[in-house]
Design an enzyme around this catalytic site. Structure first.
Site, PDB file in Angstrom:
ATOM      1  N   SER A 425       4.699   2.216  -0.661  1.00  0.00           N
ATOM      2  CA  SER A 425       5.588   1.168  -1.166  1.00  0.00           C
ATOM      3  C   SER A 425       6.197   1.563  -2.493  1.00  0.00           C
ATOM      4  O   SER A 425       7.301   1.141  -2.817  1.00  0.00           O
ATOM      5  CB  SER A 425       4.806  -0.121  -1.419  1.00  0.00           C
ATOM      6  OG  SER A 425       4.445  -0.726  -0.231  1.00  0.00           O
ATOM      7  N   HIS A 446       8.521   2.362   6.178  1.00  0.00           N
ATOM      8  CA  HIS A 446       7.873   1.347   5.348  1.00  0.00           C
ATOM      9  C   HIS A 446       7.797   0.005   6.067  1.00  0.00           C
ATOM     10  O   HIS A 446       8.803  -0.676   6.245  1.00  0.00           O
ATOM     11  CB  HIS A 446       8.650   1.206   4.020  1.00  0.00           C
ATOM     12  CG  HIS A 446       7.996   0.285   3.046  1.00  0.00           C
ATOM     13  ND1 HIS A 446       8.644  -0.782   2.462  1.00  0.00           N
ATOM     14  CD2 HIS A 446       6.730   0.265   2.556  1.00  0.00           C
ATOM     15  CE1 HIS A 446       7.805  -1.413   1.658  1.00  0.00           C
ATOM     16  NE2 HIS A 446       6.652  -0.800   1.696  1.00  0.00           N
TER      17      HIS A 446
HETATM   18  P1  NAI Z   1      -5.953  -0.250   2.245  1.00  0.00           P
HETATM   19  O1  NAI Z   1      -6.670  -0.042   0.990  1.00  0.00           O
HETATM   20  O2  NAI Z   1      -6.136  -1.513   2.986  1.00  0.00           O
HETATM   21  O3  NAI Z   1      -6.249   0.937   3.263  1.00  0.00           O
HETATM   22  C1  NAI Z   1      -6.229   2.277   2.915  1.00  0.00           C
HETATM   23  C2  NAI Z   1      -7.167   3.006   3.862  1.00  0.00           C
HETATM   24  O4  NAI Z   1      -6.947   4.398   3.707  1.00  0.00           O
HETATM   25  C3  NAI Z   1      -8.644   2.753   3.587  1.00  0.00           C
HETATM   26  O5  NAI Z   1      -9.264   2.323   4.774  1.00  0.00           O
HETATM   27  C4  NAI Z   1      -9.173   4.135   3.163  1.00  0.00           C
HETATM   28  O6  NAI Z   1     -10.479   4.379   3.581  1.00  0.00           O
HETATM   29  C5  NAI Z   1      -8.201   5.059   3.821  1.00  0.00           C
HETATM   30  N1  NAI Z   1      -8.101   6.367   3.171  1.00  0.00           N
HETATM   31  C6  NAI Z   1      -7.959   6.661   1.870  1.00  0.00           C
HETATM   32  N2  NAI Z   1      -7.868   7.982   1.692  1.00  0.00           N
HETATM   33  C7  NAI Z   1      -7.946   8.546   2.908  1.00  0.00           C
HETATM   34  C8  NAI Z   1      -7.900   9.887   3.391  1.00  0.00           C
HETATM   35  N3  NAI Z   1      -7.745  10.902   2.576  1.00  0.00           N
HETATM   36  N4  NAI Z   1      -8.018  10.089   4.715  1.00  0.00           N
HETATM   37  C9  NAI Z   1      -8.159   9.064   5.575  1.00  0.00           C
HETATM   38  N5  NAI Z   1      -8.203   7.783   5.175  1.00  0.00           N
HETATM   39  C10 NAI Z   1      -8.093   7.527   3.871  1.00  0.00           C
HETATM   40  O7  NAI Z   1      -4.401  -0.031   1.874  1.00  0.00           O
HETATM   41  P2  NAI Z   1      -3.102  -0.693   2.506  1.00  0.00           P
HETATM   42  O8  NAI Z   1      -2.821  -1.974   1.844  1.00  0.00           O
HETATM   43  O9  NAI Z   1      -3.196  -0.631   3.960  1.00  0.00           O
HETATM   44  O10 NAI Z   1      -1.964   0.300   1.997  1.00  0.00           O
HETATM   45  C11 NAI Z   1      -1.818   1.591   2.547  1.00  0.00           C
HETATM   46  C12 NAI Z   1      -0.454   2.126   2.187  1.00  0.00           C
HETATM   47  O11 NAI Z   1       0.545   1.217   2.694  1.00  0.00           O
HETATM   48  C13 NAI Z   1      -0.161   2.272   0.711  1.00  0.00           C
HETATM   49  O12 NAI Z   1       0.622   3.418   0.531  1.00  0.00           O
HETATM   50  C14 NAI Z   1       0.660   1.026   0.381  1.00  0.00           C
HETATM   51  O13 NAI Z   1       1.564   1.241  -0.679  1.00  0.00           O
HETATM   52  C15 NAI Z   1       1.429   0.839   1.648  1.00  0.00           C
HETATM   53  N6  NAI Z   1       1.866  -0.536   1.908  1.00  0.00           N
HETATM   54  C16 NAI Z   1       1.043  -1.599   1.704  1.00  0.00           C
HETATM   55  C17 NAI Z   1       1.482  -2.886   1.975  1.00  0.00           C
HETATM   56  C18 NAI Z   1       0.562  -4.051   1.806  1.00  0.00           C
HETATM   57  O14 NAI Z   1       1.049  -5.201   1.798  1.00  0.00           O
HETATM   58  N7  NAI Z   1      -0.733  -3.860   1.678  1.00  0.00           N
HETATM   59  C19 NAI Z   1       2.855  -3.150   2.456  1.00  0.00           C
HETATM   60  C20 NAI Z   1       3.618  -1.951   2.715  1.00  0.00           C
HETATM   61  C21 NAI Z   1       3.128  -0.702   2.417  1.00  0.00           C
END
Ligand code: NAI
Length: 679
Positions: A425, A446
């Site tokens: 994001s 995105h």
């Molecule tokens: P989250 O914290 O819920 O999930 C991230 C996941 O990635 C965790 O389960 C973690 O264990 C895993 N992870 C971290 N490093 C890893 C690796 N090296 N290999 C495999 N798995 C790994 O995060 P969320 O909210 O889902 O966000 C993820 C991405 O999406 C970010 O880049 C964020 O900016 C983007 N995003 C988030 C939104 C939101 O509303 N939460 C909306 C749009 C985009």
């Protein structure tokens, strides 16, 4: 069997069987879908003339298109209507023609396979019988309300008569569709049959000479009451439900539908021009024009990706968190095989459990389909799917270094033609891309949270992104039935760049002493789906601080109260308290009422239309909504000036489908223009 005798018909084909049964097929010329254009309608009148001259024993009306039965009226023609008189004539022609169909002396049957929408359903309702084909593509709806108009070709007369006013009003006010089984259950269809027997079933029912479906004694008693003393009560209830969702000023059509059913026997032509439910009122209000604009904007987004024949079958998602888990689930629902990777099986399990719930809802409890879909979603802690995937989406923590090392590794193992995408994001695509040997392979895809609900997906072009990669990414987004919006790599892309300043301005009002409820009520009254303060609570206050910093630049300070709340661990909905207290996932508002969600007005626009006003709305200071909106409007203009999106229409499309911005305005820039402000 005798062939079509009337060779001059362009769109309709008539065949007569020796049994005396006539088959009439619609196959609109030069079009992949059947729509009821003026030409199709006037030709239908000539078909009825021919049938009058030599009446068949029975008539079956079907579609010759694999795409479906009839998609509805021709919206292109409708968009070109330039006067109330022209609109009246269009309604009148359909109303009279379908009345004529309803009055023919021989039995008629509509054989419905695939979509049967709007005017198409009104045609089917004018037949004595309807048979629906039990397939996932069979959908019946009167979605006129979503375009700000009313089903004026007999829908408001015949649907309530057939399935009862309560169910009919529900369908007409929401525009939602029903599938084949539900159509049968509601009494909308006489029968629901598999495709292989549809023709013989149609033949038997049509020739059987049975009268239209008989009502049970109980149904008859209910109908009598509905047409008598209960009529007003049913109408008042429907009106009240509509009023909890939308205002009559912004959305006249749902209220007009109720009035026309209650007082004018479903005939829109009988409503006097001075009445707020008249065709004059509906067609002169800007709402219908703007909702048709929204429809066209949606079609424009749908057209992106048409130039790509990319047909990805295998998806790999890294990161099974909030976003990655739901992205994987949505792709599996759309028929792809999905491998879902995270640091451990334990981290993947919650995503699979959430997906199972989603599949159950979407497959309406069809256990076999749920299992097939779950079988396509494969936990993959070791990342074995990387080497096979057509598309790889990264959705891990928002940390540049971790993302860079992940992409270096993905590039080394992925197929050379696989699309490599990040869901980031706030990080610069260019900063991630340089970790790849070939930075032109990286594209942004995105999504918005919650992924299963929100239709928009921004497809982000970085400085280096290759044009073919972009095309494939866009094609992929269409394949999962989302709306792709091409955007340039810039902070917040379009949607967050527009929402950020808007939410901050709302928080500044709160900081100045205006109650959060008042700020939210002002924007909901304008037509936003949720107030901006409630939105901050929903997104998370910590995220709002981070996004605010990223978007406003280092110099701009977030509101002190926001920082204080974050300091106290009050992060909004997820922590149970932020600007509001949250109970059972709902904000507790000052009036003691949580804003209810869902309900009467389903469907996309309905979801965008808004939450109900609280029971005792606080007085709203003049100019409050305008003040908060001004920041959103300015940010949208800025995005167009900076070329984040290609033009003003795409900006409006993105803001409507990405934020739910009041659809009746036709989008923020269209709204500015209508107010005489520069767009
Ligand atoms: P989250 O914290 O819920 O999930 C991230 C996941 O990635 C965790 O389960 C973690 O264990 C895993 N992870 C971290 N490093 C890893 C690796 N090296 N290999 C495999 N798995 C790994 O995060 P969320 O909210 O889902 O966000 C993820 C991405 O999406 C970010 O880049 C964020 O900016 C983007 N995003 C988030 C939104 C939101 O509303 N939460 C909306 C749009 C985009």
């Amino acid at each position: 069997m005798s062939a079509n005798m009337q060779q001059d018909w362009k769109h309709w084909r008539l065949r007569r069987e020796d049994t005396g049964l006539a088959w009439l097929e619609l196959d609109k010329a030069d079009s992949s879908t059947n729509v009821l254009s003026s030409e199709v309608m006037s030709e239908f009148a000539r078909v009825l003339d021919a049938l009058d001259a030599a009446p068949p024993k029975a008539l079956v009306i079907a579609s010759a298109k694999p795409a479906g039965f009839i998609a509805g009226a021709d919206i292109e023609e409708f968009s070109r209507l330039d006067s109330v008189l022209a609109a009246r004539m269009l309604v009148e022609r359909g109303w009279l023609l379908f009345n004529r169909l309803a009055a023919v002396p021989y039995p008629t049957l509509a054989l419905i396979r695939g979509h049967c929408m709007g005017g198409g359903l009104e045609l089917a309702l004018a037949c004595r019988h309807r048979i629906v084909v039990d397939e996932p593509g069979t959908k019946l709806a009167l979605p006129e309300v979503m375009l700000g108009i009313v089903p004026g070709w007999g829908g408001m007369l015949r649907l309530p008569a057939l399935i009862g006013p309560a169910a009919a009003l529900d369908l007409m006010l929401t525009g939602k569709s029903v599938d084949a089984k539900k159509a049968k259950r509601l009494g909308l269809a006489d029968d629901c049959v598999p495709a292989r027997v549809m023709e013989s079933a149609a033949r038997i029912v049509a020739l059987g000479g049975k009268p239209a479906r008989k009502l049970s004694a109980k149904e008859r008693a209910t109908r009598r009451a509905m047409n008598g003393p209960l009529r007003k009560r049913v109408a008042d209830k429907a009106r009240a439900q509509a009023a909890r969702k939308v205002s009559r000023t912004n959305y006249p059509a749902p209220f007009a539908i109720v009035d026309i059913w209650e007082k004018y026997a479903g005939n829109a032509l009988d409503v006097p021009g001075s009445d707020p439910s008249s065709l004059d009122a509906i067609f002169t209000s800007p709402t219908a024009r703007n909702l048709v604009r929204v429809f066209h904007l949606q079609e424009r987004l749908k057209a992106f990706g048409k130039d790509s024949d990319f047909a990805p079958r295998h998806m790999h998602v890294v990161g099974a968190g909030v976003m990655g888990g739901d992205i994987a689930a949505v792709c599996a629902l759309r028929g792809m095989t999905v491998t879902l990777q995270d640091q451990s099986v334990e981290r993947i399990a919650p995503a699979i459990a959430r997906a199972a719930k989603l599949f159950e809802r979407r497959h309406k409890g069809d256990a076999r389909q749920v299992r097939f879909t779950l079988d396509r979603l494969i936990p993959d802690p070791k990342g074995q799917g990387v080497a096979r995937a057509d598309v790889i989406i990264e959705a891990i923590f928002e940390n540049l270094e971790v993302k860079r090392s992940l992409f270096a590794d993905l590039e080394a193992h992925a197929r050379p033609d696989a699309v490599l995408a990040t869901n980031t994001s706030s990080l610069r695509l260019e900063d991630i891309a340089t970790a790849l040997k070939d930075p032109s392979r990286l594209v942004g895809i995105h999504f918005f949270n919650p992924v299963p609900m929100l239709p928009l997906v921004e497809v982000v072009q970085g400085e280096a992104t290759d044009a073919e990669v972009l095309r494939r990414a866009t094609g992929f987004v269409r394949r999962i039935d989302k709306l792709p919006l091409p955007v340039q790599s810039a902070p917040g892309f379009l949607v967050n760049a527009v929402l950020g300043p808007y939410m901050l301005e709302a928080l500044r009002c709160v900081e100045e002493g205006v109650a959060p409820e008042t700020v939210d009520a002002a924007l909901v009254a304008f037509g936003m789906p949720m107030g901006p303060v409630e939105l901050v609570d929903t997104v998370g206050l910590d995220i709002a601080v981070a996004a605010g910093k990223a978007l406003a630049g280092e110099g701009a300070e977030p509101p002190a109260q926001l920082l204080k709340l974050v300091g106290e661990g009050k992060l909004g909905r997820k922590s149970g308290e932020g600007y509001y207290r949250w109970v059972d996932g709902r904000a507790v508002k000052g009036a003691g009422k949580a804003a209810a969600k869902g309900g009467l007005l389903g469907g996309l626009l309905c979801r965008l239309w808004g939450t109900p006003a609280s029971e005792a709305p606080p007085p709203i200071p003049a100019g409050l909504a305008e003040r908060v909106l001004a920041s959103l409007l300015a940010a949208t203009r800025r995005c167009v000036e900076l070329g984040v999106v290609a033009d003003a229409d795409l900006a409006d499309a993105g803001v409507i489908f990405g934020t739910g911005f009041a659809p009746h305005t036709g989008g923020p820039l269209n709204y500015c223009e209508s107010k005489g402000q520069p767009g």
